[in-house]
Motif scaffolding. Structure first.
Motif, PDB file in Angstrom:
ATOM      1  N   VAL A   1       7.332   2.146   8.065  1.00 41.18           N
ATOM      2  CA  VAL A   1       7.476   3.050   6.925  1.00 41.18           C
ATOM      3  C   VAL A   1       6.741   4.355   7.199  1.00 41.18           C
ATOM      4  O   VAL A   1       7.264   5.449   6.964  1.00 41.18           O
ATOM      5  N   TRP A   2       5.516   4.250   7.696  1.00 39.84           N
ATOM      6  CA  TRP A   2       4.713   5.450   7.992  1.00 39.84           C
ATOM      7  C   TRP A   2       5.425   6.336   9.007  1.00 39.84           C
ATOM      8  O   TRP A   2       5.439   7.569   8.870  1.00 39.84           O
ATOM      9  N   LYS A   3       6.039   5.737  10.006  1.00 41.97           N
ATOM     10  CA  LYS A   3       6.741   6.508  11.042  1.00 41.97           C
ATOM     11  C   LYS A   3       7.871   7.332  10.441  1.00 41.97           C
ATOM     12  O   LYS A   3       8.024   8.526  10.747  1.00 41.97           O
ATOM     13  N   GLU A   4       8.669   6.722   9.578  1.00 41.46           N
ATOM     14  CA  GLU A   4       9.781   7.445   8.964  1.00 41.46           C
ATOM     15  C   GLU A   4       9.268   8.475   7.960  1.00 41.46           C
ATOM     16  O   GLU A   4       9.862   9.544   7.792  1.00 41.46           O
ATOM     17  N   MET A   5       8.151   8.174   7.298  1.00 37.86           N
ATOM     18  CA  MET A   5       7.559   9.118   6.373  1.00 37.86           C
ATOM     19  C   MET A   5       7.119  10.385   7.106  1.00 37.86           C
ATOM     20  O   MET A   5       7.333  11.505   6.631  1.00 37.86           O
ATOM     21  N   GLU A   6       6.537  10.206   8.273  1.00 37.47           N
ATOM     22  CA  GLU A   6       6.124  11.359   9.068  1.00 37.47           C
ATOM     23  C   GLU A   6       7.317  12.162   9.552  1.00 37.47           C
ATOM     24  O   GLU A   6       7.259  13.395   9.638  1.00 37.47           O
ATOM     25  N   ALA A   7       8.411  11.482   9.857  1.00 46.15           N
ATOM     26  CA  ALA A   7       9.624  12.192  10.272  1.00 46.15           C
ATOM     27  C   ALA A   7      10.150  13.076   9.135  1.00 46.15           C
ATOM     28  O   ALA A   7      10.569  14.218   9.360  1.00 46.15           O
ATOM     29  N   LEU A   8      10.092  12.565   7.913  1.00 40.79           N
ATOM     30  CA  LEU A   8      10.518  13.362   6.764  1.00 40.79           C
ATOM     31  C   LEU A   8       9.590  14.557   6.553  1.00 40.79           C
ATOM     32  O   LEU A   8      10.047  15.667   6.257  1.00 40.79           O
ATOM     33  N   ARG A   9       8.292  14.339   6.723  1.00 40.73           N
ATOM     34  CA  ARG A   9       7.342  15.440   6.562  1.00 40.73           C
ATOM     35  C   ARG A   9       7.596  16.539   7.590  1.00 40.73           C
ATOM     36  O   ARG A   9       7.509  17.738   7.270  1.00 40.73           O
ATOM     37  N   ARG A  10       7.924  16.152   8.813  1.00 41.99           N
ATOM     38  CA  ARG A  10       8.203  17.160   9.849  1.00 41.99           C
ATOM     39  C   ARG A  10       9.431  17.984   9.496  1.00 41.99           C
ATOM     40  O   ARG A  10       9.548  19.139   9.926  1.00 41.99           O
ATOM     41  N   GLU A  11      10.341  17.395   8.735  1.00 41.69           N
ATOM     42  CA  GLU A  11      11.530  18.135   8.304  1.00 41.69           C
ATOM     43  C   GLU A  11      11.256  19.011   7.089  1.00 41.69           C
ATOM     44  O   GLU A  11      12.133  19.764   6.655  1.00 41.69           O
ATOM     45  N   GLY A  12      10.059  18.904   6.517  1.00 42.88           N
ATOM     46  CA  GLY A  12       9.701  19.756   5.390  1.00 42.88           C
ATOM     47  C   GLY A  12       9.732  19.091   4.034  1.00 42.88           C
ATOM     48  O   GLY A  12       9.571  19.760   3.007  1.00 42.88           O
ATOM     49  N   TRP A  13       9.896  17.758   3.991  1.00 38.38           N
ATOM     50  CA  TRP A  13       9.886  17.070   2.699  1.00 38.38           C
ATOM     51  C   TRP A  13       8.474  17.131   2.119  1.00 38.38           C
ATOM     52  O   TRP A  13       7.489  16.830   2.815  1.00 38.38           O
ATOM     53  N   PRO A  14       8.328  17.508   0.839  1.00 41.44           N
ATOM     54  CA  PRO A  14       7.001  17.650   0.228  1.00 41.44           C
ATOM     55  C   PRO A  14       6.446  16.296  -0.226  1.00 41.44           C
ATOM     56  O   PRO A  14       6.486  15.948  -1.409  1.00 41.44           O
ATOM     57  N   ILE A  15       5.908  15.542   0.726  1.00 43.20           N
ATOM     58  CA  ILE A  15       5.422  14.187   0.443  1.00 43.20           C
ATOM     59  C   ILE A  15       3.902  14.208   0.337  1.00 43.20           C
ATOM     60  O   ILE A  15       3.204  14.635   1.263  1.00 43.20           O
ATOM     61  N   GLU A  16       3.400  13.769  -0.810  1.00 40.52           N
ATOM     62  CA  GLU A  16       1.965  13.636  -1.018  1.00 40.52           C
ATOM     63  C   GLU A  16       1.566  12.184  -0.806  1.00 40.52           C
ATOM     64  O   GLU A  16       2.366  11.269  -1.024  1.00 40.52           O
ATOM     65  N   SER A  17       0.331  11.959  -0.378  1.00 36.14           N
ATOM     66  CA  SER A  17      -0.151  10.585  -0.200  1.00 36.14           C
ATOM     67  C   SER A  17      -1.545  10.445  -0.793  1.00 36.14           C
ATOM     68  O   SER A  17      -2.338  11.389  -0.783  1.00 36.14           O
ATOM     69  N   SER A  18      -1.803   9.267  -1.336  1.00 40.54           N
ATOM     70  CA  SER A  18      -3.091   8.951  -1.926  1.00 40.54           C
ATOM     71  C   SER A  18      -3.512   7.565  -1.444  1.00 40.54           C
ATOM     72  O   SER A  18      -2.695   6.639  -1.442  1.00 40.54           O
ATOM     73  N   PRO A  19      -4.769   7.406  -1.005  1.00 41.63           N
ATOM     74  CA  PRO A  19      -5.217   6.098  -0.506  1.00 41.63           C
ATOM     75  C   PRO A  19      -5.035   4.970  -1.522  1.00 41.63           C
ATOM     76  O   PRO A  19      -4.784   3.832  -1.156  1.00 41.63           O
ATOM     77  N   ARG A  20      -5.164   5.276  -2.790  1.00 43.67           N
ATOM     78  CA  ARG A  20      -5.071   4.225  -3.813  1.00 43.67           C
ATOM     79  C   ARG A  20      -3.663   4.062  -4.381  1.00 43.67           C
ATOM     80  O   ARG A  20      -3.273   2.974  -4.755  1.00 43.67           O
ATOM     81  N   LYS A  21      -2.923   5.156  -4.447  1.00 44.01           N
ATOM     82  CA  LYS A  21      -1.621   5.116  -5.136  1.00 44.01           C
ATOM     83  C   LYS A  21      -0.432   5.009  -4.191  1.00 44.01           C
ATOM     84  O   LYS A  21       0.619   4.515  -4.584  1.00 44.01           O
ATOM     85  N   GLY A  22      -0.536   5.542  -3.000  1.00 45.62           N
ATOM     86  CA  GLY A  22       0.582   5.515  -2.065  1.00 45.62           C
ATOM     87  C   GLY A  22       1.201   6.888  -1.898  1.00 45.62           C
ATOM     88  O   GLY A  22       0.516   7.907  -1.917  1.00 45.62           O
TER      89      GLY A  22
END
Length: 325
Positions: free
Chosen positions: A33-54
């Protein structure tokens, strides 16, 4: 699993979703999941992450996304899970007709970043540059519907598209008979509805309804295309809108239209008539004896244009080009 599945989960969450929840839903590891999330971020998707919430999607993606658009639709929408985005096609209508002939399901929606051979009515070309507009076609397979009802569908689509544009950004678009949307006196959107019949029985097989909406063109863009006095865009008129959001509004309106068709014709006719910019205008049109002129006096129950000729004759125009004078 691919990044589109991750994107769909993010877009549909409506808030934070943990990596563990996503890994369970997708049947993969949290590392995947993390790998694909990083791929989306590299494309410019505005993804925020929080240690407690996800993870949380903080806004729309940087480009058109079928996964994102589908996630914004209700689960029972005709188009949910069937939104496709292509970078370049010749024409969304042409491509979707080929897909329909090959068995594509009803509710397939095709959106293109760019069309190289965009088509309007009567074989006209439709300028479709990358990033300037929304070019979208949908596949419908009406069953148990009379042919005379199907032949009114372009009018229904026009009314639905007008509602969608107004909902998306507040633009007071109007309808030029039969299948264009106008804004402040200039063309904003072209609509092309094509009906296909089964070869053996002659029964209706499918309908492809396509539209191209000018969104981001500047005055200079239209001047360069020779359309400065003819066409306009939402941004140019002060109604900028994000393209994924406009696509969601269009598909939502078309989904409602399919639920209403054909029983609520009176409602769509009333909406069409109330927003038809052609009514009351002097027009020219093609009659059996050549070009005629008159005043557009009404829209009948089949969405045909009623024209009072300058010579006192009355005409019902079902097809062809009508020009406002």
């Amino acid at each position: 699993m691919d990044k589109n599945q991750v994107a769909a989960l993010l877009a549909g969450a409506g808030g934070h979703v943990s990596g563990e929840e996503m890994s369970r839903a997708l049947g993969v590891t949290r590392a995947a999941v993390w790998k694909e999330m990083e791929a989306l971020r590299r494309e410019g998707w505005p993804i925020e992450s929080s240690p407690r919430k996800g993870y949380r999607l903080a806004g729309p993606p940087p480009a058109l996304s079928g996964a994102y658009i589908s996630a914004q639709l209700p689960p029972d929408s005709l188009f949910s899970g069937k939104v496709l985005v292509e970078p370049v096609v010749d024409s969304t209508n042409t491509r979707l007709k080929a897909m329909a002939a090959a068995g594509a399901p009803e509710g397939t929606a095709l959106i293109a970043e760019e069309q190289t051979g965009g088509r309007g009515t009567h074989g006209r070309s439709f300028q479709s540059p990358r990033g300037d507009g929304l070019y979208l076609s949908v596949l419908l397979r009406p069953r148990g519907v009379r042919l005379e009802d199907l032949l009114t569908l372009t009018g229904w689509v026009g009314a639905a598209a007008r509602r969608a544009v107004e909902r998306a950004c507040g633009a007071p678009a109007r309808i030029k008979w039969l299948n264009d949307l106008y804004l402040n006196g200039k063309k904003l959107c072209g609509i092309l509805t094509e009906l296909s019949f089964l070869g053996e029985s002659g029964e209706p097989d499918y309908v492809v309804a396509g539209m191209g909406i000018n969104m981001n063109q500047t005055a200079e863009t239209f001047q360069a295309q020779g359309l400065g006095d003819i066409a306009t865009s939402l941004a140019l008129e002060g109604f900028p809108v994000e393209r994924n959001h406009l696509a969601v509004c269009l598909l939502s309106a078309l989904d409602q239209m399919t639920r209403d068709f054909p029983d609520r014709r009176a409602d769509y006719l009333a909406d069409y008539r109330a927003h038809c910019v052609t009514l009351g205008r002097r027009v020219s049109f093609q009659g059996p004896e050549g070009t005629r002129t008159g005043t557009a006096s009404g829209v009948d129950g089949s969405f045909a244009l009623l024209v009072s000729g300058d010579d006192g004759s009355e005409h019902t125009v079902n097809s062809g080009t009508v020009t406002m004078l």
